[in-house]
Design a protein around this motif. Sequence first.
Motif, PDB file in Angstrom:
ATOM      1  N   THR A 181       0.843  -1.186   0.000  1.00  0.00           N
ATOM      2  CA  THR A 181       0.000   0.000   0.000  1.00  0.00           C
ATOM      3  C   THR A 181       0.881   1.239   0.000  1.00  0.00           C
ATOM      4  N   GLY A 182       0.341   2.310  -0.533  1.00  0.00           N
ATOM      5  CA  GLY A 182       1.073   3.565  -0.629  1.00  0.00           C
ATOM      6  C   GLY A 182       0.466   4.400  -1.736  1.00  0.00           C
ATOM      7  N   GLY A 183       0.321   5.700  -1.507  1.00  0.00           N
ATOM      8  CA  GLY A 183      -0.283   6.513  -2.553  1.00  0.00           C
ATOM      9  C   GLY A 183      -0.344   7.979  -2.219  1.00  0.00           C
ATOM     10  N   GLY A 184      -0.903   8.736  -3.142  1.00  0.00           N
ATOM     11  CA  GLY A 184      -1.017  10.183  -2.999  1.00  0.00           C
ATOM     12  C   GLY A 184      -0.057  10.920  -3.912  1.00  0.00           C
ATOM     13  N   SER A 185       1.112  10.311  -4.169  1.00  0.00           N
ATOM     14  CA  SER A 185       2.083  10.848  -5.126  1.00  0.00           C
ATOM     15  C   SER A 185       2.906   9.676  -5.645  1.00  0.00           C
ATOM     16  N   ALA A 186       3.593   9.896  -6.763  1.00  0.00           N
ATOM     17  CA  ALA A 186       4.414   8.821  -7.329  1.00  0.00           C
ATOM     18  C   ALA A 186       5.522   8.410  -6.369  1.00  0.00           C
ATOM     19  N   GLY A 187       5.951   9.352  -5.505  1.00  0.00           N
ATOM     20  CA  GLY A 187       6.993   9.042  -4.532  1.00  0.00           C
ATOM     21  C   GLY A 187       6.600   7.971  -3.533  1.00  0.00           C
ATOM     22  N   HIS A 188       5.288   7.768  -3.359  1.00  0.00           N
ATOM     23  CA  HIS A 188       4.808   6.720  -2.465  1.00  0.00           C
ATOM     24  C   HIS A 188       4.520   5.418  -3.207  1.00  0.00           C
ATOM     25  N   VAL A 189       4.755   5.419  -4.520  1.00  0.00           N
ATOM     26  CA  VAL A 189       4.472   4.221  -5.318  1.00  0.00           C
ATOM     27  C   VAL A 189       5.758   3.650  -5.929  1.00  0.00           C
ATOM     28  N   THR A 190       6.634   4.520  -6.410  1.00  0.00           N
ATOM     29  CA  THR A 190       7.835   4.084  -7.116  1.00  0.00           C
ATOM     30  C   THR A 190       8.686   3.093  -6.321  1.00  0.00           C
ATOM     31  N   PRO A 191       8.931   3.324  -5.016  1.00  0.00           N
ATOM     32  CA  PRO A 191       9.710   2.323  -4.265  1.00  0.00           C
ATOM     33  C   PRO A 191       9.010   0.963  -4.211  1.00  0.00           C
ATOM     34  N   ASN A 192       7.685   0.962  -4.154  1.00  0.00           N
ATOM     35  CA  ASN A 192       6.959  -0.310  -4.184  1.00  0.00           C
ATOM     36  C   ASN A 192       7.200  -1.042  -5.498  1.00  0.00           C
ATOM     37  N   LEU A 193       7.186  -0.295  -6.598  1.00  0.00           N
ATOM     38  CA  LEU A 193       7.436  -0.916  -7.903  1.00  0.00           C
ATOM     39  C   LEU A 193       8.845  -1.488  -7.970  1.00  0.00           C
ATOM     40  N   ALA A 194       9.794  -0.820  -7.311  1.00  0.00           N
ATOM     41  CA  ALA A 194      11.164  -1.329  -7.292  1.00  0.00           C
ATOM     42  C   ALA A 194      11.257  -2.666  -6.574  1.00  0.00           C
ATOM     43  N   LEU A 195      10.412  -2.844  -5.553  1.00  0.00           N
ATOM     44  CA  LEU A 195      10.454  -4.071  -4.751  1.00  0.00           C
ATOM     45  C   LEU A 195       9.740  -5.255  -5.405  1.00  0.00           C
ATOM     46  N   ILE A 196       8.744  -4.974  -6.236  1.00  0.00           N
ATOM     47  CA  ILE A 196       7.861  -6.043  -6.732  1.00  0.00           C
ATOM     48  C   ILE A 196       8.591  -7.176  -7.456  1.00  0.00           C
ATOM     49  N   PRO A 197       9.499  -6.889  -8.427  1.00  0.00           N
ATOM     50  CA  PRO A 197      10.176  -8.019  -9.098  1.00  0.00           C
ATOM     51  C   PRO A 197      10.945  -8.909  -8.132  1.00  0.00           C
ATOM     52  N   ARG A 198      11.619  -8.284  -7.150  1.00  0.00           N
ATOM     53  CA  ARG A 198      12.399  -9.061  -6.186  1.00  0.00           C
ATOM     54  C   ARG A 198      11.481  -9.862  -5.255  1.00  0.00           C
ATOM     55  N   LEU A 199      10.341  -9.276  -4.883  1.00  0.00           N
ATOM     56  CA  LEU A 199       9.376  -9.992  -4.048  1.00  0.00           C
ATOM     57  C   LEU A 199       8.847 -11.225  -4.774  1.00  0.00           C
ATOM     58  N   LYS A 200       8.528 -11.054  -6.042  1.00  0.00           N
ATOM     59  CA  LYS A 200       8.005 -12.184  -6.827  1.00  0.00           C
ATOM     60  C   LYS A 200       9.043 -13.295  -6.943  1.00  0.00           C
ATOM     61  N   SER A 201      10.294 -12.911  -7.194  1.00  0.00           N
ATOM     62  CA  SER A 201      11.343 -13.930  -7.324  1.00  0.00           C
ATOM     63  C   SER A 201      11.664 -14.590  -5.984  1.00  0.00           C
ATOM     64  N   SER A 202      11.252 -13.924  -4.880  1.00  0.00           N
ATOM     65  CA  SER A 202      11.460 -14.493  -3.538  1.00  0.00           C
ATOM     66  C   SER A 202      10.268 -15.336  -3.085  1.00  0.00           C
ATOM     67  N   GLY A 203       9.269 -15.497  -3.970  1.00  0.00           N
ATOM     68  CA  GLY A 203       8.149 -16.384  -3.655  1.00  0.00           C
ATOM     69  C   GLY A 203       6.909 -15.702  -3.127  1.00  0.00           C
ATOM     70  N   TYR A 204       6.788 -14.391  -3.312  1.00  0.00           N
ATOM     71  CA  TYR A 204       5.611 -13.668  -2.830  1.00  0.00           C
ATOM     72  C   TYR A 204       4.611 -13.417  -3.961  1.00  0.00           C
ATOM     73  N   GLU A 205       3.351 -13.633  -3.654  1.00  0.00           N
ATOM     74  CA  GLU A 205       2.271 -13.181  -4.521  1.00  0.00           C
ATOM     75  C   GLU A 205       1.950 -11.741  -4.091  1.00  0.00           C
ATOM     76  N   VAL A 206       1.948 -10.828  -5.045  1.00  0.00           N
ATOM     77  CA  VAL A 206       1.836  -9.410  -4.716  1.00  0.00           C
ATOM     78  C   VAL A 206       0.462  -8.855  -5.106  1.00  0.00           C
ATOM     79  N   LYS A 207      -0.183  -8.167  -4.149  1.00  0.00           N
ATOM     80  CA  LYS A 207      -1.418  -7.432  -4.425  1.00  0.00           C
ATOM     81  C   LYS A 207      -1.290  -6.038  -3.814  1.00  0.00           C
ATOM     82  N   TYR A 208      -2.209  -5.128  -4.152  1.00  0.00           N
ATOM     83  CA  TYR A 208      -2.018  -3.718  -3.799  1.00  0.00           C
ATOM     84  C   TYR A 208      -3.331  -3.087  -3.357  1.00  0.00           C
TER      85      TYR A 208
END
Length: 357
Positions: free
Chosen positions: A9-36
């Motif tokens: 979760t995170g929002g209101g500006s791109a600054g609260h979303v971009t770090p989440n997007l950076a984490l998503i590929p690594r989370l998926k490769s670590s075995g996490y199903e990602v929802k938002y």
Amino acid sequence: MNQYKIMMTGGGSAGHVTPNLALIPRLKSSGYEVKYIGSKDGIEKEIVEKEEIPYYGISSGKLRRYFDVKNFTDPFKVIKGLGDAYKILKKEKPNIVFSKGGFVTVPVVFAAYLNKIPVVCHESDITPGLANKLSTPFATKLCVTFPESLSVIKENKGVLTGTPIREELFFGNRDKGLQICKLNKDKPVIFIMGGSLGSKFINDTVRESLDNILESFYVVHICGKGHIDEQLKNKKGYVQFEYITNDLTHVMNAADIVVSRAGANSIYEFLALKKPNLLIPLSRKSSRGDQILNARSFEKSGYSMVIEEEDLNKDIFKSKVNELYENRKKYIDAMEKSPIKNGLDRIIEVISNSTKK
């Protein structure tokens, strides 16, 4: 590999979303199903859905430190958002919630606490924003970007991680960036941005200085939605964008120097790319002063040149831009010696250790 579910979760500006997007590929490769979970009509909805991540919109009210008539109605939106988030989390049963901040996250974090789901928060700025201040009592850990932050976080919840940098940022191509901007290599390129929503102050200062600056530089200007100046569309050497998504990595790579606000995500990206930068932090008159603290920290480390809004005019702007370019090697050398690394691995480690197994 175990399959866990993480609700981001995170929002209101791109600054609260971009770090989440950076984490998503690594989370998926670590075995996490990602929802938002985000707001129903915030900037995060469009950004996240483009990544084909399942998205849940909830009611959200803005948290303000100043008087506004909406302060009387928005608490009811927050309460409704709490109900929305509670139902979503109860149904989805994630193993962990990761919160990047922004007003939409408070009901999500509280709902996770009520559902006994562990929460990891991340704060980009030196001092925690209001959303993270309200969320921290219900969080397991609060990841921070600056060492200075640890002293203000109680209950041993603070963890120094740095900020996550999108891995694709390192694969930008200078020639492709110049091609996108329809520029050649005759002059150095200044890349100018005023945050994800744009900055009228920076836009106006740049455009007032433009004729002088274009004598020595090309200018690539991200000016924010609705802030394109139609009269300057055909100005030779001046390229305007409302916002750049997929090609940003190439355009940033084409830059010789950068002029920007001092949001933590942006300045850490400049550091990672070793781009000499002039920071114009958001004034205390229109913020809680976090960008000023961010900028001064980077100035102290030798990574950035800083000038505050109140001290800036078109003549000083031109002078500072020239000074930055002439001394660019000094700033690059300081950034190359920086001990600060990409926060991706450290944050993934904190998430993994906090996940409900």
